[in-house]
Design a protein around this motif. Structure first.
Motif, PDB file in Angstrom:
ATOM      1  N   PHE A   4      19.727  -7.641  35.577  1.00 50.51           N
ATOM      2  CA  PHE A   4      19.705  -6.313  34.985  1.00 50.51           C
ATOM      3  C   PHE A   4      19.183  -5.302  36.010  1.00 50.51           C
ATOM      4  N   PRO A   5      19.807  -4.116  36.095  1.00 48.62           N
ATOM      5  CA  PRO A   5      19.431  -3.162  37.138  1.00 48.62           C
ATOM      6  C   PRO A   5      18.225  -2.299  36.790  1.00 48.62           C
ATOM      7  N   ASP A   6      17.758  -2.369  35.549  1.00 45.66           N
ATOM      8  CA  ASP A   6      16.704  -1.458  35.120  1.00 45.66           C
ATOM      9  C   ASP A   6      15.578  -2.207  34.417  1.00 45.66           C
ATOM     10  N   SER A   7      14.446  -1.525  34.307  1.00 48.49           N
ATOM     11  CA  SER A   7      13.318  -2.058  33.559  1.00 48.49           C
ATOM     12  C   SER A   7      13.576  -1.907  32.067  1.00 48.49           C
ATOM     13  N   VAL A   8      12.805  -2.599  31.243  1.00 53.88           N
ATOM     14  CA  VAL A   8      12.980  -2.459  29.802  1.00 53.88           C
ATOM     15  C   VAL A   8      12.614  -1.047  29.358  1.00 53.88           C
ATOM     16  N   GLU A   9      11.677  -0.418  30.073  1.00 53.69           N
ATOM     17  CA  GLU A   9      11.304   0.952  29.731  1.00 53.69           C
ATOM     18  C   GLU A   9      12.466   1.914  29.981  1.00 53.69           C
ATOM     19  N   ASP A  10      13.114   1.768  31.133  1.00 58.94           N
ATOM     20  CA  ASP A  10      14.257   2.626  31.443  1.00 58.94           C
ATOM     21  C   ASP A  10      15.434   2.325  30.516  1.00 58.94           C
ATOM     22  N   TYR A  11      15.617   1.051  30.193  1.00 60.20           N
ATOM     23  CA  TYR A  11      16.690   0.655  29.288  1.00 60.20           C
ATOM     24  C   TYR A  11      16.485   1.284  27.912  1.00 60.20           C
ATOM     25  N   ALA A  12      15.255   1.229  27.415  1.00 58.70           N
ATOM     26  CA  ALA A  12      14.949   1.832  26.113  1.00 58.70           C
ATOM     27  C   ALA A  12      15.227   3.331  26.146  1.00 58.70           C
ATOM     28  N   ALA A  13      14.853   3.980  27.244  1.00 60.29           N
ATOM     29  CA  ALA A  13      15.087   5.416  27.358  1.00 60.29           C
ATOM     30  C   ALA A  13      16.580   5.729  27.337  1.00 60.29           C
ATOM     31  N   SER A  14      17.401   4.865  27.975  1.00 57.86           N
ATOM     32  CA  SER A  14      18.848   5.105  27.997  1.00 57.86           C
ATOM     33  C   SER A  14      19.452   4.973  26.608  1.00 57.86           C
ATOM     34  N   LEU A  15      18.825   4.163  25.760  1.00 51.75           N
ATOM     35  CA  LEU A  15      19.292   3.996  24.385  1.00 51.75           C
ATOM     36  C   LEU A  15      18.668   5.009  23.431  1.00 51.75           C
ATOM     37  N   GLN A  16      17.718   5.779  23.947  1.00 51.92           N
ATOM     38  CA  GLN A  16      16.911   6.662  23.100  1.00 51.92           C
ATOM     39  C   GLN A  16      16.220   5.832  22.018  1.00 51.92           C
ATOM     40  N   ALA A  17      15.676   4.707  22.455  1.00 55.58           N
ATOM     41  CA  ALA A  17      14.987   3.774  21.559  1.00 55.58           C
ATOM     42  C   ALA A  17      13.507   3.727  21.910  1.00 55.58           C
ATOM     43  N   PHE A  18      12.683   3.563  20.907  1.00 57.69           N
ATOM     44  CA  PHE A  18      11.242   3.445  21.115  1.00 57.69           C
ATOM     45  C   PHE A  18      10.921   2.039  21.616  1.00 57.69           C
ATOM     46  N   TYR A  19      10.000   1.938  22.571  1.00 56.19           N
ATOM     47  CA  TYR A  19       9.582   0.629  23.074  1.00 56.19           C
ATOM     48  C   TYR A  19       8.077   0.497  23.017  1.00 56.19           C
ATOM     49  N   ASP A  20       7.619  -0.512  22.298  1.00 58.26           N
ATOM     50  CA  ASP A  20       6.207  -0.859  22.213  1.00 58.26           C
ATOM     51  C   ASP A  20       6.078  -2.318  22.630  1.00 58.26           C
ATOM     52  N   PRO A  21       5.419  -2.611  23.768  1.00 58.31           N
ATOM     53  CA  PRO A  21       5.280  -3.993  24.209  1.00 58.31           C
ATOM     54  C   PRO A  21       4.636  -4.903  23.169  1.00 58.31           C
TER      55      PRO A  21
END
Length: 215
Positions: free
Chosen positions: A186-203
């Motif tokens: 995968f080319p991106d971090s989970v944080e960047d991936y979440a941002a691309s989906l406009q999804a909230f990410y809480d570890p």
């Protein structure tokens, strides 16, 4: 749940071992690949329409979801009949585009189909005949549908918040998820991936109680 997950792919953009090798020898790879190319056009076409409808700010009509379900059922029936007869071919045999289409058809299927075919995809990925990222995404979806934590952080759900907003499904060992993502390609971090989906990410996102997804 399925509807909240399926058209995310449009925003971003399958028996194993010797038995599979024996059965694949009888498959017309060129014809199979051509059919899969057409399938992907239809598969992604309806999801692009859903994405555009969602981004318009208006309510997405049920008819689009119904059309997607019909398309998916038809694609899955055709693909599964071939996989049952020949096994899952490698990307060197059918090409990159057809390999992606094959992955997408099963990725959009029900849990029991994903559980059936995921081991074949993972074995191909281990042997360099499928993309590790495809196997990672299918594993994550299978785990989410089973109500378990995902591994690579590739799946989001609209059922974790009362307002229906998209949230990255809970992740096992989130402190090392980005290392696993890199290894899977995968080319991106989970944080960047979440941002691309406009999804909230809480570890520390907890699993929902008594909630099995995708059923």
């Amino acid at each position: 749940m399925k509807h909240s997950v399926f058209f995310l792919l449009a925003l971003l953009l399958m028996s194993c071992g010797s038995r599979q090798d024996k059965e694949n020898s009888n498959l017309d790879y060129a014809a199979f690949a051509n059919a899969l190319d057409s399938i992907m056009e239809v598969d992604q076409g309806i999801r692009i329409l859903l994405s555009e409808a969602s981004q318009s700010g208006n309510e997405v009509p049920d008819s689009l979801f119904e059309k997607m379900d019909i398309i998916d059922a038809s694609n899955q029936a055709w693909v599964k009949s071939r996989l049952e007869e020949y096994g899952w071919p490698g990307k060197s045999q059918i090409g990159e585009n057809a390999a992606l289409a094959l992955f997408l058809v099963i990725q959009h299927a029900e849990l029991n189909d994903i559980e059936t075919y995921y081991p074949q995809l993972q074995q191909l990925a281990d042997n360099g005949e499928a993309h590790p990222a495809h196997a990672a995404m299918m594993l994550d979806r299978m785990l989410m549908y089973q109500g378990k934590k995902q591994v690579y952080g590739t799946q989001a759900s609209g059922l974790l918040r009362a307002d229906g907003s998209f949230v990255i499904w809970p992740i096992e060992n989130p402190e090392s998820v980005n290392e696993r993502r890199i290894k899977a390609g995968f080319p991106d971090s989970v944080e960047d991936y979440a941002a691309s989906l406009q999804a909230f990410y809480d570890p520390m996102e907890p699993l929902p109680k008594n909630e099995k997804q995708g059923q």
